[in-house]
Design a protein around this motif. Sequence first.
Motif, PDB file in Angstrom:
ATOM      1  N   GLU A  81      -6.567 -31.882  42.476  1.00 47.93           N
ATOM      2  CA  GLU A  81      -6.336 -32.630  43.713  1.00 47.93           C
ATOM      3  C   GLU A  81      -7.391 -33.775  43.898  1.00 47.93           C
ATOM      4  O   GLU A  81      -7.043 -34.744  44.418  1.00 47.93           O
ATOM      5  CB  GLU A  81      -6.220 -31.471  44.840  1.00 47.93           C
ATOM      6  CG  GLU A  81      -4.804 -30.673  44.716  1.00 47.93           C
ATOM      7  CD  GLU A  81      -4.894 -29.834  43.652  1.00 47.93           C
ATOM      8  OE1 GLU A  81      -5.718 -29.538  43.207  1.00 47.93           O
ATOM      9  OE2 GLU A  81      -3.773 -29.085  43.508  1.00 47.93           O
ATOM     10  N   ARG A  83      -9.069 -35.192  41.845  1.00 48.64           N
ATOM     11  CA  ARG A  83      -9.065 -36.139  40.796  1.00 48.64           C
ATOM     12  C   ARG A  83      -8.307 -37.458  41.438  1.00 48.64           C
ATOM     13  O   ARG A  83      -8.110 -38.485  40.753  1.00 48.64           O
ATOM     14  CB  ARG A  83      -8.979 -35.716  39.766  1.00 48.64           C
ATOM     15  CG  ARG A  83     -10.093 -34.975  38.967  1.00 48.64           C
ATOM     16  CD  ARG A  83      -9.874 -34.743  37.534  1.00 48.64           C
ATOM     17  NE  ARG A  83     -10.769 -33.557  37.076  1.00 48.64           N
ATOM     18  CZ  ARG A  83     -10.535 -33.211  36.054  1.00 48.64           C
ATOM     19  NH1 ARG A  83      -9.539 -33.267  35.031  1.00 48.64           N
ATOM     20  NH2 ARG A  83     -11.490 -32.060  35.842  1.00 48.64           N
ATOM     21  N   GLN A  84      -7.028 -36.943  42.065  1.00 43.40           N
ATOM     22  CA  GLN A  84      -6.226 -37.606  42.439  1.00 43.40           C
ATOM     23  C   GLN A  84      -6.150 -38.507  43.724  1.00 43.40           C
ATOM     24  O   GLN A  84      -5.427 -39.236  44.156  1.00 43.40           O
ATOM     25  CB  GLN A  84      -4.507 -37.064  42.605  1.00 43.40           C
ATOM     26  CG  GLN A  84      -4.234 -36.446  41.116  1.00 43.40           C
ATOM     27  CD  GLN A  84      -3.209 -35.856  41.391  1.00 43.40           C
ATOM     28  OE1 GLN A  84      -2.520 -35.112  42.009  1.00 43.40           O
ATOM     29  NE2 GLN A  84      -2.468 -35.692  40.056  1.00 43.40           N
ATOM     30  N   SER A 120      -4.441 -40.019  31.905  1.00 43.69           N
ATOM     31  CA  SER A 120      -3.268 -39.210  32.533  1.00 43.69           C
ATOM     32  C   SER A 120      -3.587 -37.835  31.931  1.00 43.69           C
ATOM     33  O   SER A 120      -3.189 -36.649  32.484  1.00 43.69           O
ATOM     34  CB  SER A 120      -1.866 -39.703  31.962  1.00 43.69           C
ATOM     35  OG  SER A 120      -1.799 -39.763  30.794  1.00 43.69           O
ATOM     36  N   GLY A 123      -6.017 -36.347  34.101  1.00 41.95           N
ATOM     37  CA  GLY A 123      -5.443 -36.829  35.485  1.00 41.95           C
ATOM     38  C   GLY A 123      -6.616 -37.647  36.168  1.00 41.95           C
ATOM     39  O   GLY A 123      -6.509 -37.345  37.536  1.00 41.95           O
ATOM     40  N   ARG A 125      -7.399 -41.441  37.450  1.00 45.05           N
ATOM     41  CA  ARG A 125      -7.304 -43.098  37.407  1.00 45.05           C
ATOM     42  C   ARG A 125      -8.550 -43.630  37.576  1.00 45.05           C
ATOM     43  O   ARG A 125      -9.403 -43.325  38.603  1.00 45.05           O
ATOM     44  CB  ARG A 125      -6.453 -43.256  38.608  1.00 45.05           C
ATOM     45  CG  ARG A 125      -6.170 -44.880  39.019  1.00 45.05           C
ATOM     46  CD  ARG A 125      -5.625 -44.804  40.328  1.00 45.05           C
ATOM     47  NE  ARG A 125      -4.536 -44.169  40.693  1.00 45.05           N
ATOM     48  CZ  ARG A 125      -3.219 -44.382  40.511  1.00 45.05           C
ATOM     49  NH1 ARG A 125      -2.744 -45.349  39.929  1.00 45.05           N
ATOM     50  NH2 ARG A 125      -2.329 -43.341  40.716  1.00 45.05           N
ATOM     51  N   GLY A 296       4.136 -40.251  45.280  1.00 47.38           N
ATOM     52  CA  GLY A 296       2.822 -40.126  45.225  1.00 47.38           C
ATOM     53  C   GLY A 296       1.901 -41.261  46.105  1.00 47.38           C
ATOM     54  O   GLY A 296       0.575 -41.429  45.630  1.00 47.38           O
ATOM     55  N   LYS A 355      -2.999 -37.049  47.990  1.00 42.95           N
ATOM     56  CA  LYS A 355      -1.812 -37.675  47.399  1.00 42.95           C
ATOM     57  C   LYS A 355      -0.472 -37.407  48.169  1.00 42.95           C
ATOM     58  O   LYS A 355      -0.174 -36.350  48.553  1.00 42.95           O
ATOM     59  CB  LYS A 355      -1.494 -37.127  46.013  1.00 42.95           C
ATOM     60  CG  LYS A 355      -0.781 -37.778  45.037  1.00 42.95           C
ATOM     61  CD  LYS A 355      -0.611 -37.233  43.702  1.00 42.95           C
ATOM     62  CE  LYS A 355       0.539 -37.891  42.964  1.00 42.95           C
ATOM     63  NZ  LYS A 355       0.481 -37.005  41.687  1.00 42.95           N
ATOM     64  N   ASN A 400      -5.719 -46.979  44.846  1.00 42.09           N
ATOM     65  CA  ASN A 400      -5.356 -45.735  44.502  1.00 42.09           C
ATOM     66  C   ASN A 400      -4.219 -45.381  45.285  1.00 42.09           C
ATOM     67  O   ASN A 400      -3.870 -44.109  45.559  1.00 42.09           O
ATOM     68  CB  ASN A 400      -6.578 -44.695  44.931  1.00 42.09           C
ATOM     69  CG  ASN A 400      -6.181 -43.226  44.147  1.00 42.09           C
ATOM     70  OD1 ASN A 400      -6.475 -43.445  42.961  1.00 42.09           O
ATOM     71  ND2 ASN A 400      -5.918 -42.277  45.017  1.00 42.09           N
TER      72      ASN A 400
END
Lengths: 492, 492
Positions: A81, A83-84, A120, A123, A125, A296, A355, A400
């Motif tokens: 979570e 990392r996103q 990916s 996970g 970006r 997302g 996200k 992001n």
Amino acid sequence: MLKNVDLSKKLSKVKLKKVLDASLGEELGQIQRDCRAAGLPVIIVLEGWRHSRRSDILGGMMQYMDARGFRVYSTTKLPLEARQQPFFTSFWQQLPLPGAMSIYRHSWYHMQIAGEFLGSEVGIRPSTLEHINAFEKQLTDGHYCILKFFIHLSNKQQKANQKKAAKALGKAWHEISTIYSEEKEYSKYYKRYDEMLEATNNVNAPWHVVSGEDLQAAQLEVYQTVVRELRRALYAFKEAKAMDKPSTGKSDTAEKYDILAKVDLSKTLKKAEYRDKLEKYQSRLRILQTEAANAGLSAIIAFEGWDAAGKGGAIRRLTAAMDPLAYAVNPVSAPNDVEKAFHYLWRFWVHVPQKGEVAIFDRTWYGRVMVERVEHFTPDVDWQRAYAEINETEAQWFENKIVIAKFWLQIDKDEQERRFKLREENPAKVWKITDEDWRNRAKWPEYEVAVNEMLAKTSTSYAPWTIVEGNDKLYARIKVLKTVVEMLEKRL
Amino acid sequence: MLKNVDLSKKLSKVKLKKVLDASLGEELGQIQRDCRAAGLPVIIVLEGWRHSRRSDILGGMMQYMDARGFRVYSTTKLPLEARQQPFFTSFWQQLPLPGAMSIYRHSWYHMQIAGEFLGSEVGIRPSTLEHINAFEKQLTDGHYCILKFFIHLSNKQQKANQKKAAKALGKAWHEISTIYSEEKEYSKYYKRYDEMLEATNNVNAPWHVVSGEDLQAAQLEVYQTVVRELRRALYAFKEAKAMDKPSTGKSDTAEKYDILAKVDLSKTLKKAEYRDKLEKYQSRLRILQTEAANAGLSAIIAFEGWDAAGKGGAIRRLTAAMDPLAYAVNPVSAPNDVEKAFHYLWRFWVHVPQKGEVAIFDRTWYGRVMVERVEHFTPDVDWQRAYAEINETEAQWFENKIVIAKFWLQIDKDEQERRFKLREENPAKVWKITDEDWRNRAKWPEYEVAVNEMLAKTSTSYAPWTIVEGNDKLYARIKVLKTVVEMLEKRL
């Protein structure tokens, strides 16, 4: 930067121990205490090749330091979570308090490389090196000290260390992934590390590239550098504190901005039309929120405006159409003790949306260039620099997959007076008006200058300001709703 | 409790709107403002059958409230890492500040049921209803208001709602899992819900079971209950505040405890033996830490003791053998503004270790029954209750695969004086000694009483105290290391 590193240095264990016992060990403890006493927050980045034995280098140093004053982090331990969220979110959240240390065994550099090469699969970006430079500069400008080490290794030594590590008991359980294999692609990584080091070797946070071929030699060099560089940073920190100039609130540009004066405050909406449009845009928003979440896509919706300009009412019409589980409204007022101890942007990074979620801010990070400027809370150089810092930050968020909607709710001075008086007369609303509102009102001209400059300098393609003609509340609420709907539609 | 719920109540949309417009809507806003003004923290739990349209019930209420003052949570949105911490960790972390509201669309009850029925599939280790009762009682005793609703539905209505929901646009994206199917196993869930409601229907946090057959009737009942119960809670809150009695620091038991006097402080260790054992236990600990991490075992290591008893030195010998990435040392001193605003246990729950990690505390939650008692910071009834609260808390930690080692470092008064003076004479150590240390020393007898009672009342099978004979530092350090090693070995 890797080419000319002298990989031949060697040191025996006995000699290292001698140096540490003689004084280096005590100096490490002392410099940590000095930083603590002065309130200098320190970030140490320990990057390098895999199997460059950074744990040993770190572990050796930590024994001379007070474990109550540091915390060790690694991006390989971030949950999915985290990392996103925008790339720098966790680093902001892990900032050290004044006098404390945050130490990274894997930092944003590792996350950047992992994101570029494995994307990916892990996970992540990746960000850009420009953003990394901006991030570090924001911190060093905010009087954080950043010490960056890169432990260099030849491919041969790396393979030897890898074999030894595999033999030793247990597998390191915090490795990012078994697919991450530098040893086999040494030259590819070499090239990228070298570029990265060069592009991020800034005067405010330079790299210290250290040979890791011999462990003890590396330990000695890192520990000596820590002591030397922290002494230097402490000196500069104290100098900077002593040099703080009184704030004048005056702009550093001669240019005059005249944005607010041109706002057409005569715009209105009839009640019936308002009801139709409210229904229409709220229904649309309800659907869009689900679609955005599925895609997302997140959103940051920021509200600024004069006191009594109608922020609360506009926010309520927005949230009425939203799933209460997927948004949060963050009221922003004077910072508390803990918030004050951190960089001014910290308390906003803490509330960056997950996200698919929406973060609404009732007053924002723009306080830096409004109230902090007008009330002379902050040295001129600091709030003047904030325009660029805020633009950088919003660009990072935008990239992001975050939609950024910023609203300035404009009313004129007469309308404000009318609303203040209405509030005072209405027992159900009197809680909304305080003496401070009247005090702020007295500084209307100063605020007008500050707001104009802010609107001019921070309206960007990725995070544009929407000025809302607010004398008519119905018109204003619909404009806010419509803008959010259109921004979401555009991004989906 | 479900059997006698009247499922026949109905209300038209028009009628509901009338009641809301007439006064209920305003009352919802007003009671929220009253809670804010009084500083009452409120937790609202909205549990119920799947498809009982709790989002609509919640959404309807939120429109009358100030979104800046509440936050909506759901356990279905917890990241996996958070689910693997002790059951109540995230609920502690999500506690509302004074005057704010935390609202749960899925709370610990949902997490409990999901853990029981789906366990490993959703990555949740359930708690027990006893722990849930203890958790809620700790909060209500700490003047948090907890309002619990359960929205009841017949199986027929549930199926009808489910069909409607499936038809409507989009799928709810925040459902815990498609495998969670109440509709098909209505009677199984019915039985468990009923048992759960009965077992947790306590006077301090009773259930309000509401029929969800008709949405508007449910909305009306929930909103009216919120207003009524918050008024009641506010009244009780103000009463309780007015009744605060001065603290005396006196125990509520006649029993005298005499544990410290029996400690044999003559124990020593020779330097050579110390070196051998240090090497032996540190090597062992290094290996055990990896094994524990692999087994998902965490540890909490808590240090208490007289000033200058050697806590820092003992901690350093522990951490020297550990991976700096897998432990954190939490120094505990007087709470800051934010910590003071929460329940006293909050700031420790925030540092509960992640799976496989070690959290070391230099001073702990036992401050509640030591400094807060001796200095009369806390009403007697509150610190006296803390023994039980702390035991409950440690039991919850223990059951989540956490080893709990608690050390009391004992020295005598002469040894303390000797060390204080040594520190004052040594320029490298003078930073360690402050006037407060001397002030605390003057209260030695009062602390002795408090420590004895604490050791007697909070030494449990799952979290035993280890009293460390500390006059000889070498002996003390080895005893600490050895104890941690043995506790880890026993649990692995």
